[in-house]
Design a protein around this motif. Structure first.
Motif, PDB file in Angstrom:
ATOM      1  N   TYR A 136      16.877 -12.216  36.909  1.00 48.55           N
ATOM      2  CA  TYR A 136      16.623 -12.856  35.627  1.00 48.55           C
ATOM      3  C   TYR A 136      15.592 -12.098  34.777  1.00 48.55           C
ATOM      4  CZ  TYR A 136      16.685 -16.729  32.413  1.00 48.55           C
ATOM      5  OH  TYR A 136      16.867 -17.502  31.304  1.00 48.55           O
ATOM      6  N   ALA A 164      10.826 -18.180  29.813  1.00 44.64           N
ATOM      7  CA  ALA A 164      11.336 -19.343  30.539  1.00 44.64           C
ATOM      8  C   ALA A 164      12.132 -18.886  31.750  1.00 44.64           C
ATOM      9  CB  ALA A 164      12.223 -20.180  29.620  1.00 44.64           C
ATOM     10  N   GLY A 165      11.901 -19.523  32.876  1.00 46.10           N
ATOM     11  CA  GLY A 165      12.666 -19.210  34.073  1.00 46.10           C
ATOM     12  C   GLY A 165      12.180 -17.994  34.833  1.00 46.10           C
ATOM     13  N   MET A 166      11.093 -17.369  34.358  1.00 46.61           N
ATOM     14  CA  MET A 166      10.588 -16.191  35.067  1.00 46.61           C
ATOM     15  C   MET A 166       9.407 -16.569  35.963  1.00 46.61           C
ATOM     16  SD  MET A 166      10.579 -13.435  31.979  1.00 46.61           S
ATOM     17  CE  MET A 166      10.339 -11.950  32.947  1.00 46.61           C
ATOM     18  N   ALA A 167       9.139 -15.690  36.929  1.00 45.43           N
ATOM     19  CA  ALA A 167       7.992 -15.907  37.798  1.00 45.43           C
ATOM     20  C   ALA A 167       6.707 -15.656  37.005  1.00 45.43           C
ATOM     21  CB  ALA A 167       8.060 -14.963  38.982  1.00 45.43           C
ATOM     22  N   PRO A 168       5.612 -16.349  37.384  1.00 45.74           N
ATOM     23  CA  PRO A 168       4.375 -16.271  36.590  1.00 45.74           C
ATOM     24  C   PRO A 168       3.907 -14.848  36.325  1.00 45.74           C
ATOM     25  CG  PRO A 168       4.193 -17.972  38.260  1.00 45.74           C
ATOM     26  CD  PRO A 168       5.505 -17.285  38.501  1.00 45.74           C
ATOM     27  N   ASN A 169       3.927 -14.007  37.352  1.00 47.65           N
ATOM     28  CA  ASN A 169       3.398 -12.661  37.124  1.00 47.65           C
ATOM     29  C   ASN A 169       4.308 -11.837  36.218  1.00 47.65           C
ATOM     30  OD1 ASN A 169       5.233 -12.835  39.281  1.00 47.65           O
ATOM     31  ND2 ASN A 169       4.703 -10.740  39.889  1.00 47.65           N
ATOM     32  N   GLN A 180       6.659 -22.722  40.798  1.00 50.63           N
ATOM     33  CA  GLN A 180       6.066 -21.411  40.550  1.00 50.63           C
ATOM     34  C   GLN A 180       4.638 -21.578  40.043  1.00 50.63           C
ATOM     35  OE1 GLN A 180       8.243 -18.400  38.739  1.00 50.63           O
ATOM     36  NE2 GLN A 180      10.232 -19.324  39.096  1.00 50.63           N
ATOM     37  N   GLU A 205      11.174 -18.983  23.700  1.00 47.03           N
ATOM     38  CA  GLU A 205      10.731 -19.115  25.097  1.00 47.03           C
ATOM     39  C   GLU A 205      11.095 -17.876  25.918  1.00 47.03           C
ATOM     40  OE1 GLU A 205      10.942 -22.685  27.140  1.00 47.03           O
ATOM     41  OE2 GLU A 205      10.716 -23.949  25.376  1.00 47.03           O
ATOM     42  N   HIS A 230       5.933 -22.128  26.660  1.00 43.99           N
ATOM     43  CA  HIS A 230       5.289 -23.253  27.336  1.00 43.99           C
ATOM     44  C   HIS A 230       4.238 -22.806  28.325  1.00 43.99           C
ATOM     45  CE1 HIS A 230       6.840 -26.941  25.901  1.00 43.99           C
ATOM     46  NE2 HIS A 230       8.105 -26.608  26.079  1.00 43.99           N
ATOM     47  N   ARG A 273       6.010 -13.040  33.821  1.00 39.53           N
ATOM     48  CA  ARG A 273       5.890 -13.568  32.460  1.00 39.53           C
ATOM     49  C   ARG A 273       4.873 -12.778  31.663  1.00 39.53           C
ATOM     50  NH1 ARG A 273       6.303 -20.087  32.858  1.00 39.53           N
ATOM     51  NH2 ARG A 273       8.036 -20.081  34.306  1.00 39.53           N
ATOM     52  N   GLU A 329       8.893 -26.956  35.247  1.00 39.87           N
ATOM     53  CA  GLU A 329       9.427 -25.869  34.428  1.00 39.87           C
ATOM     54  C   GLU A 329       9.746 -26.326  32.996  1.00 39.87           C
ATOM     55  OE1 GLU A 329      10.041 -22.619  34.958  1.00 39.87           O
ATOM     56  OE2 GLU A 329      11.084 -22.328  33.054  1.00 39.87           O
ATOM     57  N   LEU A 369       2.180 -14.074  45.415  1.00 42.78           N
ATOM     58  CA  LEU A 369       2.279 -14.847  44.178  1.00 42.78           C
ATOM     59  C   LEU A 369       1.689 -14.096  42.999  1.00 42.78           C
ATOM     60  CD1 LEU A 369       1.203 -18.256  45.745  1.00 42.78           C
ATOM     61  CD2 LEU A 369       3.519 -17.440  45.324  1.00 42.78           C
ATOM     62  N   SER A 370       1.010 -13.003  43.279  1.00 40.85           N
ATOM     63  CA  SER A 370       0.403 -12.173  42.236  1.00 40.85           C
ATOM     64  C   SER A 370      -0.457 -12.992  41.296  1.00 40.85           C
ATOM     65  CB  SER A 370       1.452 -11.430  41.428  1.00 40.85           C
ATOM     66  OG  SER A 370       2.407 -10.871  42.267  1.00 40.85           O
ATOM     67  N   ARG A 376       8.613 -16.404  43.887  1.00 39.85           N
ATOM     68  CA  ARG A 376       9.072 -15.910  42.591  1.00 39.85           C
ATOM     69  C   ARG A 376      10.447 -16.445  42.260  1.00 39.85           C
ATOM     70  NH1 ARG A 376       6.024 -10.790  42.506  1.00 39.85           N
ATOM     71  NH2 ARG A 376       5.491 -10.545  44.683  1.00 39.85           N
ATOM     72  N   ASN A 377      10.867 -16.126  41.058  1.00 39.41           N
ATOM     73  CA  ASN A 377      12.234 -16.409  40.675  1.00 39.41           C
ATOM     74  C   ASN A 377      13.187 -15.611  41.526  1.00 39.41           C
ATOM     75  OD1 ASN A 377      12.098 -17.959  38.184  1.00 39.41           O
ATOM     76  ND2 ASN A 377      14.109 -17.057  38.046  1.00 39.41           N
ATOM     77  N   LEU A 425       7.976 -27.653  30.720  1.00 44.37           N
ATOM     78  CA  LEU A 425       7.365 -28.867  30.179  1.00 44.37           C
ATOM     79  C   LEU A 425       5.990 -28.559  29.592  1.00 44.37           C
ATOM     80  CD1 LEU A 425       8.212 -31.504  32.925  1.00 44.37           C
ATOM     81  CD2 LEU A 425       9.410 -31.057  30.786  1.00 44.37           C
ATOM     82  N   PHE A 457      16.813 -14.997  23.465  1.00 38.49           N
ATOM     83  CA  PHE A 457      17.116 -16.423  23.576  1.00 38.49           C
ATOM     84  C   PHE A 457      16.412 -17.067  24.758  1.00 38.49           C
ATOM     85  CE2 PHE A 457      20.809 -14.334  21.667  1.00 38.49           C
ATOM     86  CZ  PHE A 457      20.856 -14.995  20.458  1.00 38.49           C
TER      87      PHE A 457
END
Lengths: 233, 254, 631
Positions: free
Chosen positions: B147, B173-178, A191, B170, B203, B180, A162, A231-232, A35-36, A164, B84
C-alpha cells in the motif's frame, strides 16, 4: 479463551501468515501491533473464517473452529468488527443492529438496543438514520454495536482508530475499557501505539506474518529497542 | 507567491450546509494541512477544488484563473495533481506504465492507434519513479504493490504534468505510522524543490504537526482556526472539537 | 373514444402484473447474488408449461383445479430455482461476474431443450380459468373477468413483498446481504440458507408470472428470450434492486404496449404509421430514454463496486518478434488447408475466421474497454445488411459493397455508442441489448427495403472469389489482418487509455483523460470491425436474414469470448473456433444440440472459471513457478 497455533494462510501463492501463534484469555484486552501488510487483518479474518487457513489450529473455548464457516464461528460467540466498518448503508441504525442480533449466551453480557444506546448515546439519537448518512465516527460506533448484538464473548476489533478524529479515538478507548469491564475478551489490531497503550493489557508484534514479540504493555513500554525495531517509534 | 486562493466557498446538500464561507490560500512551496472532525466538510471542500463538485458560491483561483465549473480533467491540464484517500491507480498496468499514462496524456499523445505505448516516454517515466524511490519496482504490476508503495506511485503520477498545486486527500490513510511521516517528508522535499503548493487533509496529527507549514481547521462546514502548528495545537476550540487531550498522538512540532 | 382508452388502460394493467412478477424475481435474485440470471425467462417459460400440465392434471373445469395447478406450477418452478442454485450457481459465487452470466446462458439452452423434449415443439394453448370465463361490461365494452384478477395480482404481490422485505427479519437480512453478503455471514447469518431462500422466492415469482399468463398466451419455446429481455428492460427502467421501481416500470411499459396496439394504424399526412408494429420496440425506446435521463433507472441507486469480485488483470506483454513469428506460422498453416481439405471444411473454416473477428471485436469492448455488450450482433448484422444493400440497391461491385459493411457497422456503433458510454456495468449491457433489439425489429419489419423476415438473397461474391478456396484465403487475410490491427490498437496509447478508463475512471479523469470520449471511439471502432465480419459472412452465405442481428447471435458472441477468457487477447479466437466447431458438429448429429452445448459450457465454467486461455496461462505460470522454485 482463544488459542491460535501454527497458523499458515495464503492469498493465491503469497504466504501471508507463517506459523502464527497467539492467545487471548477471558477479560483481557490483547493488541496486535504491526505495520500495514504485516498480517494483522489477515489474522483476524482467519480467526473468523473469512480467509481459510492452510494449516494450523484455531480453538475457541477448547473447540476447534478453523474449518468452520464464518456464520458458525460467529454463532459460537465470536464477534468481528472489520477495519473498513462495512455498515449496511441502506439499512437504518435499528436494522443494522437487527442483522447482528443473536440469542442470549451463557457467560456473555446480553445486549439490547437500549443497552447499546447507553454505551453509544449518539446512536440512540439517530435510530432511523440510514447507515450511509452517518459520519465516519458514528459508523465506527454502529459497527461495534452491531457486533455486540450477537452477545459475543470475544470481540475482534480490526484497527478501530483508523481514520478517526483524535477526540473520537479517545471515546473509542473509553468504550473498549467499558467492554472489558463487562467481562468481554477483546483482541484488537492497531497501528497507533498511543491508543494501544490506553486500552491493552498485552501486545503481540507481528511482522511479515510472524509473531516477533509478545509481552505485557508495561514490558513493551520499557523496551525501547523492540519498539524501535518493529514499530519505528 | 499565492498559487491557490479560495474565498466565500459554500456548498449545501438538500438544505444541509456542508461548507460555509470558507476562505484560504496556499503559496508556492508551502504545505497547508486541512484538518477537522469526520463529516466536517473536508471532502466536500476538496471536491470543489478539484472539479468533482460545483460550489454553490465562492471563488477558486489557480494563479489568478478561476476553476469554478471546470471538469477535473481540465483542471489537471492547468497543473493540478491529485492523490486520493483510497488509492486509484491502473492495476492492470505496470508501475512504469502508470506513469507513462500520465505522460502520454500530458503530451496529448493518447489518440495514436499504432505505436506501442509501452515504449513511449519511458525515460521520463523512469526519472519520475526515481524521484519517489520506486525505480526498482518499475516493472511490477501496480495491482500487487504494497500500500505504501502505491501511494508513492500516485505521487509520481501527480508530478507527471509538472503541477503547480498538489491536492492530497488523506495521503497517508491506511499506511503504517513510520511510513506516513516518510511519505509526507518526501512530498515536502519535492514540493520545495519544484516550488509546488500542497494542500492536504489528514487525520494523523503526528504527520500534520511534523510536516505542515500551516494548518486550517474545519468544523461543521466553517473554518474555526488557522495558523502555525503550534498555534493550532494550543487553540482551545480546536482541542475541544477535534484534538482531544492529545493522548492518542505524540507529534512534536517542527 | 374514452371507453376505448379506458379498456386499453385496463389491458395495460393486466399485462403489467405478469411482467412485474418476473421482473421482481429477477431483481431480488440480482440484488443478493449479484448474478444477472439470464435463465429467469426460462423459469417463466417453465411456469407456463407446468401450469398447462398441472391444470390438466387437477382438472381444468374446477376452480380448485385451475388455481391449484397455477400455484403448484409456481412452487415447482421455485424448487427448480433452488436446484439450480445448489447445483450450479453456489459453486460460482466467487467467479467473475461474466462467468456467472455464461453459466446462466448455458441454463437457458438446457432448459429450452428440456422443454422441447417434454412438451414438444408445438404451441400449447392453455384452458381459460374456471369460473372466470366470462366478461364484465365496462363503459359499454366487454372486458374479460380473468384480466380483472390479473390486475389485482400485481399490487397484491407488491404489497406482500414490501411487507416481507421491510417488516420481517428475513427481509432485513436479504437487504443487508444485497449490500455485503460476506459481512452478513460474519455476523452469524447462514448465507447459503439465505441465498437458497432468495432463489426460491425469485424463481417462484417467475413461475407464478408465467403460470397466470396461461389463459392469455400459449406455452411456446420462444418465451424464454422474449420474456427475459422484457424483464431486463423492466428491471433496468425501474432501477436494479428496486421492487417498487420494477412495478412502476412494468406499468409504464405494459401501458405503452397496450396503447400502441390500441392505436393501430394511423394515417398522418397520407403516410400510414403502424403503431402496432411499434410495440416491438416501444419498451426499448422507453428504456433508452429513461437511462439517458436517469442512468440508474426510475427508483434505482448507483451500484456500488462489488466486494472481492474484482479480478486484477495482469499487464499486457509487448507484441514481440516471437509473437509475430508464431502468428505468421499459424496463418501460413491455415492458408495451406484448402489444398488438402474438402468443401465442407472450407465452409467451417470461413465461419471460424468470420466469428473469430466478431469475437475479437466484442472482446475489444469487454476486455480493454470494460464495456460488456449484450447486443453486439447489431453491428455484425448492420454490416451484413450494409454490404447486401450496397450490392443489391446501389448496384455496387462486391469489393466496394464490402466497404459498406464496416461503414454501416461503425455508423450504427457511433450512434448507439453515444448513448451507451453514458452508462456502465449491467446498465450499459442492457442498453446495448435494447439498441440491438431496435435494430433487429426495424430490419425485421421494413419489408420493402430489407426484405423483412425473409431477408435478402443473391449476395454472391465477384467472379474471382467464386472459388471457395480463394474466398477462404480472402476472408482469412481480411480477418487476420483486422484482428492483428485491433491487437495493435490495444497496445497503442489509444488502447492503454481505454484500459486506464476501465481500471480507474477516477484516476483517468484526474490525469486529463476524457474517458467517455475514448469509450465512444472504442465502441465505434469495435462496431466497424464487427460490421466487416458481417459483410464477409453475408458474401460467404449468399443470403442473410434478420437472424444475423438477433439476440441469440449476440449471445453466441458472448459465449465465444467467455469460453476463451476475457483476460487474454488470444482467448476470443480460441473461443470462437471451439464454439463454431462445437455448434456445427453437434447440430449435425442431434436435435438437442443446445442442451449438449449448454451442458458443455456448464462443465467448462465449473471446471475452468477463467476460460480456456486463462486456464492454460495459469498452468504455464504454475509450471514457471515450479521451475523457479526448483532452481
Amino acid at each position: 479463551m482463544l488459542t491460535v497455533e501454527g497458523l499458515n494462510t495464503y492469498y493465491g501463492r503469497a504466504h501471508i501468515l507463517s506459523d502464527l501463534a497467539l492467545q487471548a484469555t477471558a477479560g483481557e484486552v490483547v493488541v496486535l501491533l504491526g505495520r500495514n501488510g504485516a498480517g494483522k487483518s489477515t489474522t483476524m479474518k482467519s480467526v473468523i473464517g473469512l480467509v481459510p487457513a492452510e494449516s494450523g489450529a484455531i480453538s475457541f473455548d477448547g473447540a476447534r473452529i478453523d474449518r468452520l464457516s464464518p456464520h458458525r464461528i460467529a454463532r459460537l460467540g465470536l464477534g468481528y468488527v472489520p477495519e473498513d466498518r462495512r455498515i449496511f448503508t441502506d439499512l437504518n441504525v435499528m436494522e443494522n443492529l437487527e442483522v447482528g442480533r443473536q440469542k442470549p449466551r451463557d457467560g456473555a453480557p446480553t445486549w439490547t438496543p437500549e443497552r447499546l444506546f447507553e454505551l453509544f448515546p449518539n446512536l440512540g439519537r439517530m435510530k432511523d438514520r440510514p447507515g450511509g448518512r452517518m459520519s465516519g465516527g458514528e459508523q465506527q460506533m454502529l459497527t461495534i454495536a452491531r457486533t455486540l448484538m450477537g452477545n459475543p464473548r470475544l470481540i475482534l476489533l480490526d484497527e478501530p482508530s483508523e481514520g478517526l478524529a483524535p477526540v473520537i479515538v479517545e471515546q473509542m478507548a473509553r468504550t473498549i475499557l467499558q467492554l472489558k469491564a463487562e467481562g468481554l475478551c477483546v483482541l484488537l489490531s492497531e497501528q497507533n501505539l498511543h491508543f494501544a497503550q490506553m486500552v491493552a493489557d498485552r501486545a503481540y508484534i507481528i511482522e511479515k506474518g510472524r509473531i516477533r514479540y509478545s509481552g505485557t504493555m508495561a514490558e513493551l513500554a520499557a523496551d525501547a529497542a523492540v519498539r524501535e525495531q518493529y514499530l519505528s517509534v | 507567491m499565492t498559487v491557490l486562493s479560495v474565498s466565500n466557498l459554500s456548498k449545501a446538500f438538500g438544505g444541509v450546509k456542508a461548507v460555509q464561507d470558507v476562505a484560504f490560500s496556499v503559496a508556492a512551496g508551502e504545505l497547508l494541512a486541512l484538518i477537522g472532525p469526520n463529516g466536517a466538510g473536508k471532502s466536500t471542500c476538496f471536491n470543489m477544488l478539484n472539479g468533482q463538485l460545483r460550489p454553490d458560491s465562492g471563488i477558486v483561483n489557480l494563479l489568478g484563473r478561476s476553476l469554478v465549473g471546470m471538469k477535473p480533467r481540465d483542471i489537471w491540464r492547468l497543473g493540478v495533481g491529485r492523490t486520493f484517500q483510497i488509492t486509484a491507480t491502473f492495476n492492470s498496468m505496470t508501475v512504469r506504465e502508470n506513469i507513462q499514462m500520465a505522460l502520454l496524456s500530458h503530451h496529448n499523445a493518447l489518440m495514436s492507434l499504432w505505436k506501442p505505448a509501452n515504449a513511449m516516454y519511458r525515460d521520463e517515466a523512469m526519472a519520475l519513479l526515481d524521484r519517489v524511490g520506486m525505480a526498482d519496482q518499475s516493472e511490477r504490476p501496480c495491482g500487487i504493490l504494497a500500500y505504501g508503495d502505491i501511494k508513492r506511485v500516485e505521487l509520481a503520477i501527480a508530478l507527471a504534468n509538472q503541477p503547480k498545486l498538489l491536492l492530497m486527500d488523506e495521503p497517508t490513510a491506511g499506511m503504517a505510522p513510520n511510513e506516513r511521516v516518510g511519505l509526507m517528508a518526501l512530498t515536502a522535499k519535492l514540493a520545495r524543490q519544484d516550488n509546488i503548493a500542497v494542500l492536504f487533509t489528514e487525520h494523523d496529527m503526528d504527520v500534520v504537526f511534523a510536516q505542515a507549514d500551516r494548518i486550517i481547521v474545519l468544523n461543521r462546514g466553517k473554518l474555526i482556526a488557522e495558523g502555525s502548528p503550534v498555534e493550532v495545537r494550543a487553540n482551545p476550540e480546536v482541542q475541544a472539537v477535534y484534538l482531544g487531550s492529545g493522548a492518542t498522538y505524540a507529534g512534536e512540532g517542527h | 373514444m374514452l371507453a376505448n382508452i379506458v379498456i386499453q388502460f385496463m389491458n395495460g394493467l393486466a399485462g403489467a402484473s405478469s411482467l412485474f412478477l418476473v421482473a421482481a424475481g429477477l431483481s431480488i435474485i440480482f440484488g443478493v447474488s449479484r448474478i444477472v440470471n439470464f435463465a429467469h425467462g426460462s423459469l417463466y417459460m417453465l411456469g407456463v408449461y407446468l401450469a398447462y400440465t398441472l391444470v390438466e392434471f387437477f382438472g381444468r373445469s374446477s376452480i380448485f383445479g385451475f388455481w391449484g395447478g397455477v400455484l403448484m406450477a409456481a412452487l415447482c418452478v421455485g424448487l427448480i430455482g433452488v436446484l439450480i442454485e445448489i447445483v450450479v450457481l453456489r459453486r460460482i459465487y466467487r467467479a467473475p461476474e461474466l462467468f456467472q452470466l455464461l453459466a446462466t446462458f448455458a441454463l437457458v439452452l438446457v432448459i429450452k431443450d428440456a422443454a422441447l423434449y417434454i412438451w414438444g415443439a408445438e404451441d400449447l394453448v392453455g384452458p381459460r380459468a374456471a369460473g372466470l370465463r366470462g366478461a364484465v361490461e365496462i363503459m359499454g365494452k366487454r372486458f374479460p373477468q380473468y384480466d380483472l384478477v390479473l390486475i389485482a395480482i400485481g399490487p397484491v404481490v407488491l404489497g406482500l413483498l414490501w411487507l416481507l422485505m421491510n417488516r420481517t427479519r428475513w427481509g432485513t437480512l436479504v437487504r443487508a446481504a444485497t449490500q455485503d453478503r460476506e459481512m452478513v455471514g460474519a455476523l452469524g447469518v447462514n448465507q447459503s440458507g439465505l441465498f437458497t431462500g432468495v432463489f426460491f422466492l425469485g424463481a417462484f415469482l417467475a413461475g407464478l408470472g408465467g403460470a397466470v399468463q396461461l389463459p392469455r398466451e400459449p406455452a411456446q419455446l420462444m418465451l424464454d428470450i422474449t420474456v427475459i429481455s422484457d424483464a431486463f428492460v423492466v428491471v433496468v427502467v425501474g432501477g436494479m434492486g428496486s421492487i417498487g421501481g420494477a412495478f412502476l416500470a412494468a406499468l409504464l411499459i405494459a401501458q405503452a404496449k397496450a396503447f400502441c396496439i390500441g392505436i393501430g394504424d394511423v394515417s398522418i399526412f397520407g403516410t400510414v404509421f403502424s403503431f402496432s408494429k411499434f410495440t416491438l420496440v416501444v419498451e426499448f425506446v422507453i428504456m433508452a430514454v429513461v437511462l439517458v435521463v436517469r442512468p440508474w433507472g426510475l427508483l434505482g441507486k448507483q451500484q456500488g463496486v462489488q466486494r472481492g469480485a474484482f479480478m486484477v488483470e495482469p499487464p499486457l506483454y509487448p507484441l514481440n518478434q516471437t509473437f509475430w513469428i508464431v502468428v505468421l506460422a499459424i496463418v501460413v498453416l491455415l492458408g495451406l488447408i484448402p489444398f488438402g481439405g474438402d468443401n465442407y471444411l472450407l465452409v467451417l473454416l470461413i465461419d471460424i475466421a468470420v466469428f473469430a473477428l466478431f469475437a475479437v471485436t466484442l472482446h475489444f469492448l469487454m476486455g480493454p474497454s470494460g464495456m460488456v455488450s449484450f447486443g453486439h450482433a447489431a453491428y455484425f448484422g448492420l454490416g451484413c445488411y450494409g454490404a447486401a444493400l450496397a450490392l443489391l440497391k446501389l448496384k455496387l461491385p462486391m469489393e466496394l459493397a464490402l466497404f459498406a459493411a464496416p461503414l454501416a457497422g461503425g455508423l450504427g456503433a457511433l450512434v448507439f455508442g453515444w448513448f451507451c458510454v453514458r452508462l456502465s456495468g449491467v446498465y450499459l449491457a442492457m442498453l446495448t441489448l435494447a439498441f440491438a433489439q431496435i435494430a433487429w425489429s426495424v430490419i425485421y419489419q421494413w419489408d420493402a427495403f430489407t426484405g423483412g423476415s425473409n431477408g435478402l438473397i443473391g449476395l454472391w461474391p465477384s467472379e474471382w472469389l467464386k472459388n471457395r478456396a480463394v474466398f477462404y484465403a480472402f476472408a482469412l487475410v481480411l480477418c487476420v489482418g483486422s484482428i492483428l490491427f485491433l491487437w495493435r490498437v490495444v497496445h497503442a496509447p489509444f488502447g492503454y487509455a481505454l484500459r486506464a478508463g476501465r481500471d480507474s475512471a477516477l484516476r483517468a479523469d484526474a490525469i486529463g483523460i476524457n474517458v467517455r470520449r475514448f469509450q465512444w471511439f472504442g465502441f465505434t471502432l469495435s462496431g466497424a470491425f464487427a460490421g466487416l465480419a458481417g459483410g464477409l459472412f453475408a458474401f460467404s452465405k449468399g443470403s442473410i436474414s434478420p437472424e444475423t442481428l438477433a439476440v441469440s447471435r449476440s449471445v453466441d458472441g458472448l459465449v465465444m469470448v467467455l469460453l476463451g477468457g476475457v483476460q487474454t487477447l488470444t482467448g476470443p479466437v480460441a473461443g470462437a473456433a471451439l464454439f463454431t466447431w462445437l455448434q456445427d458438429s453437434i447440430a449435425r448429429n442431434t436435435e438437442y444440440w443446445r442442451a449438449i452445448l449448454g451442458l458443455t459450457i456448464l462443465v467448462i465454467v465449473l471446471a475452468f472459471p477463467q476460460g480456456i486461455a486463462g486456464f492454460t496461462k495459469q498452468v504455464a505460470a504454475r509450471i514457471g513457478v515450479m521451475r523457479r522454485e526448483a532452481v
